[in-house]
Design a protein around this motif. Sequence first.
Motif, mmCIF file in Angstrom:
data_model
loop_
_atom_site.group_PDB
_atom_site.id
_atom_site.type_symbol
_atom_site.label_atom_id
_atom_site.label_comp_id
_atom_site.label_asym_id
_atom_site.label_seq_id
_atom_site.Cartn_x
_atom_site.Cartn_y
_atom_site.Cartn_z
ATOM 1 N N LYS A 63 -16.150 1.558 7.432
ATOM 2 C CA LYS A 63 -14.569 1.033 8.408
ATOM 3 C C LYS A 63 -14.156 0.786 9.285
ATOM 4 C CE LYS A 63 -12.779 4.240 4.648
ATOM 5 N NZ LYS A 63 -11.820 5.104 3.641
ATOM 6 N N SER A 84 -10.681 -1.688 6.067
ATOM 7 C CA SER A 84 -11.493 -1.681 4.960
ATOM 8 C C SER A 84 -11.570 -1.703 3.540
ATOM 9 C CB SER A 84 -10.997 0.302 4.518
ATOM 10 O OG SER A 84 -8.714 0.024 4.197
ATOM 11 N N ASP A 85 -13.048 -1.913 3.068
ATOM 12 C CA ASP A 85 -12.553 -2.024 1.486
ATOM 13 C C ASP A 85 -13.573 -1.187 0.209
ATOM 14 O OD1 ASP A 85 -14.559 -3.745 -0.117
ATOM 15 O OD2 ASP A 85 -13.110 -5.312 -0.098
ATOM 16 N N GLN A 87 -15.435 -1.266 -1.934
ATOM 17 C CA GLN A 87 -17.296 -1.615 -1.735
ATOM 18 C C GLN A 87 -17.756 -2.073 -1.167
ATOM 19 O OE1 GLN A 87 -17.672 -1.464 -5.415
ATOM 20 N NE2 GLN A 87 -15.862 -0.051 -6.157
ATOM 21 N N LYS A 88 -17.001 -3.151 0.323
ATOM 22 C CA LYS A 88 -17.739 -3.588 0.443
ATOM 23 C C LYS A 88 -17.739 -2.365 1.843
ATOM 24 C CE LYS A 88 -17.886 -8.497 -1.010
ATOM 25 N NZ LYS A 88 -17.408 -8.297 -2.086
ATOM 26 N N TYR A 90 -17.264 -2.669 6.717
ATOM 27 C CA TYR A 90 -16.779 -3.260 8.358
ATOM 28 C C TYR A 90 -17.526 -2.537 9.338
ATOM 29 C CZ TYR A 90 -12.745 -5.630 5.963
ATOM 30 O OH TYR A 90 -11.747 -7.189 5.114
ATOM 31 N N LEU A 108 -17.620 -8.103 7.717
ATOM 32 C CA LEU A 108 -17.437 -6.983 6.359
ATOM 33 C C LEU A 108 -19.199 -8.301 5.527
ATOM 34 C CD1 LEU A 108 -15.619 -5.968 4.427
ATOM 35 C CD2 LEU A 108 -15.545 -8.389 3.492
#
Length: 362
Positions: A63, A84-85, A87-88, A90, A108
Amino acid sequence: MKTLPFLLMMAAACTAADFETGAVIRSDGGEFNQNTIPQVARLGNGQLLAVWGVRAKDAKPEKVYGAFSADDARTWSAPKLLFSDPQKTYGDPNILVDGQRVFVFATLVNTPNRIDKAWTMMIRSEDSGATWSKVSELVIPRQYTPGKQHNGIVLRDGTYMLGISWDKWPEMGMAARTEGEMNLVSGVLLSKDGRKWTLHGAIHTYVEKLTPGGTNGLCEPSIVELADGEVLMILRSGDSFHYESRSRDGGLTWSAPVRSPLPGHNTPAALWRLQQNPKEIVAVWNNSPLTRYPLSTALSSDGGKTWSNPRIIARTEGLQVSYPGLTQASDGTIVAVWQQALPGGGRDIRWARYTREWILGK
């Protein structure tokens, strides 16, 4: 008549006042285990904003966090989550400031990263970071676009400029298996309003790599507008030196890359033009032809053609002190940030405050 002990004491006091260090955030061995690739900027309200990537101990997707300083880098607020994601991943955040307007950009990628596709995401504030927009994509006509570790700048005509890199293999439908197989090209994104961006430049050269993990081509550009309007770009290479390119038309076209006077292998630099001495620029970089230590700083008064004797701001043996960022505090002091690796595998984000006179040994 002053005695020698008195003079030595006064010299030590001046040195301490001219150079200070501390931490934006220290590794906690947990949620903030590895704090990576920071940047720092002074906002329109005088506060400093630092941004960086965070890798938790439990290997959750990385993140991006930010923190503010109201006392010119000496103390920092609690970290604030910016990107933030679930699954992916950053990372590689940077900042562009235009008065009260602030952009934060981040890369990302998929988790795990397959080095085939990346997205550039951004948030925007119109009140020096008090409130932020929703995350949106900055669309770039390239597939895998890392290399945004350096802050964007505002040119004298008000144009926004952001350095960028991309890997050549995904453009041909392929993907590198490791970073050492990447073949990177660099350029800049330009915008008049921060909403519509255009890509310019394709800066690339082949050099003999010194290590298997070194990247091919040129990447992670650092940019600064000089007093005469020329833009200097310093680039990471797999060689024993950084490379440089210059633009005299606001970033639309760039000169063929040549070796920079700054040594360095597979690591980026940071650049800043001094506000009180606009003909002078400061660099922070790993002053080594092979390693990511020590971290040094120097000053140039001729647009980066020559540099003062380097002064070390962070030194380790065998552990990297790398990915610097640069700005000036409201009191004119130079502020650098960087990631500092720790023996246990964690990483801190450290800062240093120092003066032009300290760089020059005065």
